[in-house]
Design an enzyme around this catalytic site. Structure first.
Site, PDB file in Angstrom:
ATOM      1  N   GLU A 209      -0.479  -9.512   0.321  1.00 42.46           N
ATOM      2  CA  GLU A 209      -1.535  -9.869  -0.361  1.00 42.46           C
ATOM      3  C   GLU A 209      -2.924  -9.739  -1.027  1.00 42.46           C
ATOM      4  OE1 GLU A 209      -1.848  -6.307   2.885  1.00 42.46           O
ATOM      5  OE2 GLU A 209      -2.629  -7.965   4.107  1.00 42.46           O
TER       6      GLU A 209
ATOM      7  N   GLU B  54       4.970  -4.472   8.232  1.00 42.21           N
ATOM      8  CA  GLU B  54       3.802  -3.731   8.034  1.00 42.21           C
ATOM      9  C   GLU B  54       4.184  -3.245   9.662  1.00 42.21           C
ATOM     10  OE1 GLU B  54       2.316  -5.991   6.324  1.00 42.21           O
ATOM     11  OE2 GLU B  54       1.249  -5.039   4.388  1.00 42.21           O
TER      12      GLU B  54
ATOM     13  N   ALA C 246       0.557  -1.414   0.165  1.00 43.77           N
ATOM     14  CA  ALA C 246       0.009   0.053  -0.073  1.00 43.77           C
ATOM     15  C   ALA C 246       0.484   1.209  -0.015  1.00 43.77           C
ATOM     16  CB  ALA C 246      -0.959  -0.052   1.460  1.00 43.77           C
TER      17      ALA C 246
ATOM     18  N   GLY D 262       0.459  -4.961   1.021  1.00 45.38           N
ATOM     19  CA  GLY D 262      -0.140  -5.011   0.434  1.00 45.38           C
ATOM     20  C   GLY D 262      -0.293  -5.956  -0.945  1.00 45.38           C
TER      21      GLY D 262
HETATM   22  N1  DAK Z   1       4.816   3.049  -1.604  1.00 43.76           N
HETATM   23  C1  DAK Z   1       4.904   4.455  -1.459  1.00 43.76           C
HETATM   24  N2  DAK Z   1       5.756   4.146  -2.702  1.00 43.76           N
HETATM   25  C2  DAK Z   1       6.648   3.464  -3.061  1.00 43.76           C
HETATM   26  C3  DAK Z   1       6.745   1.840  -1.790  1.00 43.76           C
HETATM   27  C4  DAK Z   1       5.907   2.100  -1.273  1.00 43.76           C
HETATM   28  N3  DAK Z   1       5.121   0.878  -0.226  1.00 43.76           N
HETATM   29  N4  DAK Z   1       7.235   1.222  -1.954  1.00 43.76           N
HETATM   30  C5  DAK Z   1       8.430   2.063  -3.264  1.00 43.76           C
HETATM   31  N5  DAK Z   1       7.649   2.791  -3.411  1.00 43.76           N
HETATM   32  C6  DAK Z   1       8.212   4.149  -4.301  1.00 43.76           C
HETATM   33  C7  DAK Z   1       9.749   4.551  -3.457  1.00 43.76           C
HETATM   34  O1  DAK Z   1       9.157   5.741  -2.667  1.00 43.76           O
HETATM   35  C8  DAK Z   1      10.881   5.092  -4.539  1.00 43.76           C
HETATM   36  O2  DAK Z   1       9.721   6.616  -4.813  1.00 43.76           O
HETATM   37  P1  DAK Z   1      10.848   7.876  -5.082  1.00 43.76           P
HETATM   38  O3  DAK Z   1      11.361   7.793  -3.917  1.00 43.76           O
HETATM   39  O4  DAK Z   1      11.716   7.221  -6.737  1.00 43.76           O
HETATM   40  O5  DAK Z   1       9.579   9.154  -5.882  1.00 43.76           O
HETATM   41  C9  DAK Z   1      10.412   4.259  -6.085  1.00 43.76           C
HETATM   42  O6  DAK Z   1       9.214   3.761  -5.590  1.00 43.76           O
HETATM   43  C10 DAK Z   1      11.730   3.071  -6.029  1.00 43.76           C
HETATM   44  O7  DAK Z   1      11.718   2.688  -4.842  1.00 43.76           O
HETATM   45  P2  DAK Z   1      13.061   2.729  -4.016  1.00 43.76           P
HETATM   46  O8  DAK Z   1      13.910   4.162  -4.612  1.00 43.76           O
HETATM   47  O9  DAK Z   1      13.247   2.722  -2.589  1.00 43.76           O
HETATM   48  O10 DAK Z   1      13.241   1.428  -4.824  1.00 43.76           O
HETATM   49  P3  DAK Z   1      14.607   0.271  -4.209  1.00 43.76           P
HETATM   50  O11 DAK Z   1      14.801  -0.789  -5.356  1.00 43.76           O
HETATM   51  O12 DAK Z   1      16.088   1.108  -2.856  1.00 43.76           O
HETATM   52  O13 DAK Z   1      13.726  -0.869  -2.346  1.00 43.76           O
HETATM   53  C11 DAK Z   1      11.338  -1.752  -2.077  1.00 43.76           C
HETATM   54  C12 DAK Z   1      12.737  -1.425  -3.229  1.00 43.76           C
HETATM   55  C13 DAK Z   1      10.840  -2.295  -2.260  1.00 43.76           C
HETATM   56  C14 DAK Z   1      12.587  -2.774  -0.706  1.00 43.76           C
HETATM   57  C15 DAK Z   1      11.443  -0.567  -1.300  1.00 43.76           C
HETATM   58  O14 DAK Z   1      11.164   0.604  -1.940  1.00 43.76           O
HETATM   59  C16 DAK Z   1      10.822  -0.355   0.273  1.00 43.76           C
HETATM   60  O15 DAK Z   1      10.734  -1.684   1.121  1.00 43.76           O
HETATM   61  N6  DAK Z   1       9.808   0.314   0.129  1.00 43.76           N
HETATM   62  C17 DAK Z   1       8.018  -0.475   1.211  1.00 43.76           C
HETATM   63  C18 DAK Z   1       7.849  -1.305   1.123  1.00 43.76           C
HETATM   64  C19 DAK Z   1       7.113  -1.691   2.155  1.00 43.76           C
HETATM   65  O16 DAK Z   1       7.840  -2.040   3.276  1.00 43.76           O
HETATM   66  N7  DAK Z   1       5.796  -2.687   1.846  1.00 43.76           N
HETATM   67  C20 DAK Z   1       4.375  -2.848   2.332  1.00 43.76           C
HETATM   68  C21 DAK Z   1       4.006  -1.489   2.993  1.00 43.76           C
HETATM   69  S1  DAK Z   1       2.526  -1.193   3.857  1.00 43.76           S
HETATM   70  C22 DAK Z   1      -4.021  -0.860   6.304  1.00 43.76           C
HETATM   71  C23 DAK Z   1      -4.252  -0.974   5.046  1.00 43.76           C
HETATM   72  C24 DAK Z   1      -2.717  -1.620   4.154  1.00 43.76           C
HETATM   73  C25 DAK Z   1      -2.116  -1.961   4.938  1.00 43.76           C
HETATM   74  C26 DAK Z   1      -2.213  -1.909   6.213  1.00 43.76           C
HETATM   75  C27 DAK Z   1      -3.021  -1.956   6.662  1.00 43.76           C
HETATM   76  N8  DAK Z   1      -5.000  -0.738   7.156  1.00 43.76           N
HETATM   77  C28 DAK Z   1      -5.868   0.958   6.834  1.00 43.76           C
HETATM   78  C29 DAK Z   1      -5.073  -0.956   9.315  1.00 43.76           C
HETATM   79  C30 DAK Z   1      -1.056  -2.600   4.048  1.00 43.76           C
HETATM   80  C31 DAK Z   1       0.381  -2.084   4.109  1.00 43.76           C
HETATM   81  C32 DAK Z   1       1.473  -2.019   3.583  1.00 43.76           C
HETATM   82  O17 DAK Z   1       1.280  -2.844   2.118  1.00 43.76           O
END
Ligand code: DAK
Length: 258
Positions: free
Chosen positions: A111, A131, A63, A108
């Protein structure tokens, strides 16, 4: 412009989440476009869907953290409900959905893949539920579907510790059915989708419903669900075609979904 592209190839629909700059992260617009794309599927002309992410690096990186970072409790709940509604729509789509996981499937994204019937992965795929490291729980069904898909202890490790699972481990856990070199993933997903599409659509849909509905109830109720869906296949053109062909020792005519 939509963040979800849809292409029809014969009886197979290919849906691509296309927000490559943000590694296909799901913000409200992507979720709305995904819902619209699911609603637009012509179920008379489509027998299987392949879902993937744009680019070589990511299926869906979660997400959108930027969008979520400022949500209030009420907004967070609404965002979670929106995602859950869309994912449930995908899960209960009458036809099978194959996730072609072509890279990161985080939060997400993991998921979303779990809402599909079958997951195939590229060698560079990585699954995780990070998360708890962001101060939240998974919000799009991860605590429920992950624990129903792989062993509960490993699911809990992924949820509590955010442990990353690479493609080969995902295969050994039963999280994915098969792993392919990146450039072969879509071909393999299409081949499987086409194989499914050649079988009798009424029977494939009934099989999906039987598994999904049956898993929610006890075995006695589940068997009744199967009985009814089994019965519903009889007197269809496809049942007559398939069984007559067997009896006559020949291949069936193409199935017609009637
Ligand atoms: N959200 C927004 N932008 C994201 C993103 C994300 N999840 N993942 C990557 N990006 C963006 C980065 O910000 C970057 O954008 P710019 O800085 O270039 O503008 C671009 O994608 C490229 O990412 P990186 O530069 O970081 O690329 P790397 O190869 O260095 O790293 C990575 C890739 C996937 C390891 C890293 O980007 C990363 O760790 N991303 C976050 C992964 C993550 O933590 N995903 C889980 C998200 S939490 C809920 C509803 C939903 C959810 C929870 C609760 N409720 C309402 C209760 C769901 C939660 C989630 O999914």
């Amino acid at each position: 412009m939509s963040f979800v592209k849809y292409e029809q190839t014969g009886f197979v629909g290919v849906m691509t989440i296309d927000r490559e700059k943000a590694l296909n992260a799901l913000n409200s617009e992507v979720l709305a476009d995904l819902e619209a794309a699911i609603d637009a599927i012509d179920l008379d002309a489509t027998r299987c869907v392949v879902l993937t992410g744009a680019g070589q690096k990511s299926f869906v990186a979660g997400a959108d953290i930027g969008e979520m970072s400022t949500l209030t409790k009420a907004e967070g709940e609404a965002f979670g409900k929106k995602g859950n509604d869309v994912f449930r729509k995908l899960e209960t789509l009458p036809i099978p959905v194959i996730a072609a996981v072509n890279g990161f499937a985080l939060g997400g994204g993991c998921e979303l893949s779990l809402s599909c019937d079958i997951r195939l992965a590229s060698e560079n795929a990585v699954f995780a539920q990070p998360e708890t490291g962001l101060g939240i729980t998974p919000g799009f069904g991860g605590t429920q579907r992950l624990a129903r898909t792989i062993n509960v202890g490993k699911a809990k490790e992924m949820l509590y510790a955010g442990t990353k699972v690479k493609a080969d481990e995902a295969l050994s856990l039963g999280l994915v059915n098969a792993v392919y070199p990146a450039d072969e993933l879509m071909g393999a997903a299409m081949k499987l989708a086409e194989k499914i599409a050649r079988n009798a659509p009424i029977a494939v849909r009934a099989s999906k419903k039987a598994v999904n509905d049956g898993l929610q109830v006890n075995i006695d109720e589940a068997i009744v669900i199967e009985e009814k869906l089994f019965g519903s296949c009889f007197e269809t053109e496809d049942q007559k075609n398939g069984m007559t062909a067997f009896v006559e020792k020949r291949k069936p005519e193409p199935f017609v979904n009637r």
